[in-house]
Design a protein around this motif. Structure first.
Motif, short mmCIF file in Angstrom:
data_model
loop_
_atom_site.label_atom_id
_atom_site.label_comp_id
_atom_site.label_asym_id
_atom_site.label_seq_id
_atom_site.Cartn_x
_atom_site.Cartn_y
_atom_site.Cartn_z
N LYS A 71 0.56 -1.20 0.75
CA LYS A 71 0.16 -0.32 -0.42
C LYS A 71 1.09 1.43 0.37
O LYS A 71 0.58 2.03 -0.71
CB LYS A 71 -0.79 -0.08 1.12
N LEU A 72 2.31 1.71 0.63
CA LEU A 72 2.87 2.68 0.88
C LEU A 72 3.86 1.71 0.92
O LEU A 72 5.33 1.91 1.34
CB LEU A 72 2.93 2.98 2.87
N PRO A 73 4.65 2.09 -0.34
CA PRO A 73 5.97 1.17 -0.83
C PRO A 73 7.01 2.03 -0.39
O PRO A 73 8.83 1.62 -0.41
CB PRO A 73 5.78 0.46 -2.02
N THR A 74 7.03 3.45 -0.39
CA THR A 74 7.93 4.08 -0.17
C THR A 74 7.92 4.40 1.38
O THR A 74 9.33 5.24 2.25
CB THR A 74 8.06 5.33 -0.79
N ALA A 75 7.00 3.91 2.31
CA ALA A 75 6.76 4.42 3.69
C ALA A 75 7.86 4.09 4.90
O ALA A 75 7.75 4.84 5.80
CB ALA A 75 5.59 4.26 4.27
N GLN A 76 8.40 2.88 4.63
CA GLN A 76 9.53 1.92 5.38
C GLN A 76 9.05 2.25 6.51
O GLN A 76 9.97 2.48 7.76
CB GLN A 76 11.12 2.99 5.37
N ILE A 77 7.85 1.47 6.59
CA ILE A 77 7.44 1.06 8.08
C ILE A 77 7.32 -0.37 8.47
O ILE A 77 7.11 -1.53 7.54
CB ILE A 77 5.41 1.52 7.92
N ARG A 78 7.90 -0.09 9.81
CA ARG A 78 8.04 -1.40 9.67
C ARG A 78 7.15 -2.03 11.09
O ARG A 78 6.96 -1.27 11.68
CB ARG A 78 9.64 -1.79 10.79
N ALA A 79 7.42 -4.00 11.23
CA ALA A 79 6.61 -4.17 12.26
C ALA A 79 7.43 -3.67 13.68
O ALA A 79 6.42 -3.46 14.23
CB ALA A 79 6.66 -6.22 12.24
N ASN A 80 8.02 -3.46 13.38
CA ASN A 80 8.60 -3.43 15.32
C ASN A 80 10.14 -2.09 14.64
O ASN A 80 10.76 -2.95 14.51
CB ASN A 80 9.29 -4.42 15.36
#
Length: 201
Positions: A71-80
């Protein structure tokens, strides 16, 4: 001495590659929150990910990370720590709001603004004994109805899903039923009006 200078120069010229640590603090945008809520809703409605107890199964954070990459390929949101800390915050806020709405007295829900309402003195009294509620009065929670399905004890689907407005209305009805029963017990119940059967309604 010369060798020390050579080693010193070599150290200056070498490029040291270090992996950049993932920042634990993150300012979530509205778009990112919306995407996270959408992912959580998908998992909440899937019996593979959400059990009968209302909690998510192990591994759900990593799965959401993969969904967010799409959904947000450039956001770099990690699980932890990103997703884990955000889910904890959303759950904590949901639980606090639910508790206040269940109490009912003085607390309400603005359906248009999607926020908790309460007189300032009532809210301030509550915050004294529940400091985690500070700042939640009149603060918009556009995803609260979704959080009811995500974090509610029972997984709600389709027409069985209870919105915030439904929950508040049901609480008022339960309070009225209780008061009516109490008045009957005390022989204080007086119908507000007697309808004559012969009168057209």
């Amino acid at each position: 001495m010369a060798s020390t200078n050579i080693e010193s120069q070599r150290g200056k010229n070498q490029t040291v590659r270090r992996t950049k640590p993932v920042a634990s603090k993150r300012m979530w945008t509205k778009q990112e929150d919306a995407a996270l809520i959408e992912c959580l809703l998908t998992l909440a409605l899937d019996p593979h990910w959400k059990g009968d107890t209302g909690t998510f199964r192990s591994g759900y954070l990593s799965y959401i990370e993969k969904m967010l990459v799409t959904k947000l390929p450039t956001a770099q949101i990690r699980a932890n720590p990103h997703i884990e800390s955000r889910v904890k915050l959303l759950k904590r806020q949901y639980n606090i709001l639910s508790k206040m709405l269940n109490i009912g007295s003085g607390f309400g829900w603005n359906k248009e603004e999607k926020c908790l309402t309460a007189p300032k003195d009532v809210f301030d009294d509550w915050v004294r004994s529940h400091p985690t509620a500070a700042g939640l009065r009149n603060k918009p929670f556009p995803f609260f109805d979704d959080l009811v399905q995500i974090f509610g004890k029972e997984r709600a689907t389709g027409t069985a899903a209870e919105t915030t407005a439904d929950a508040v209305e049901n609480l008022v009805m339960e309070d009225n039923t209780f008061l009516d029963a109490l008045n009957v017990e005390r022989n204080l119940y007086r119908p507000s009006s007697h309808i004559d059967p012969s009168t057209d309604v």
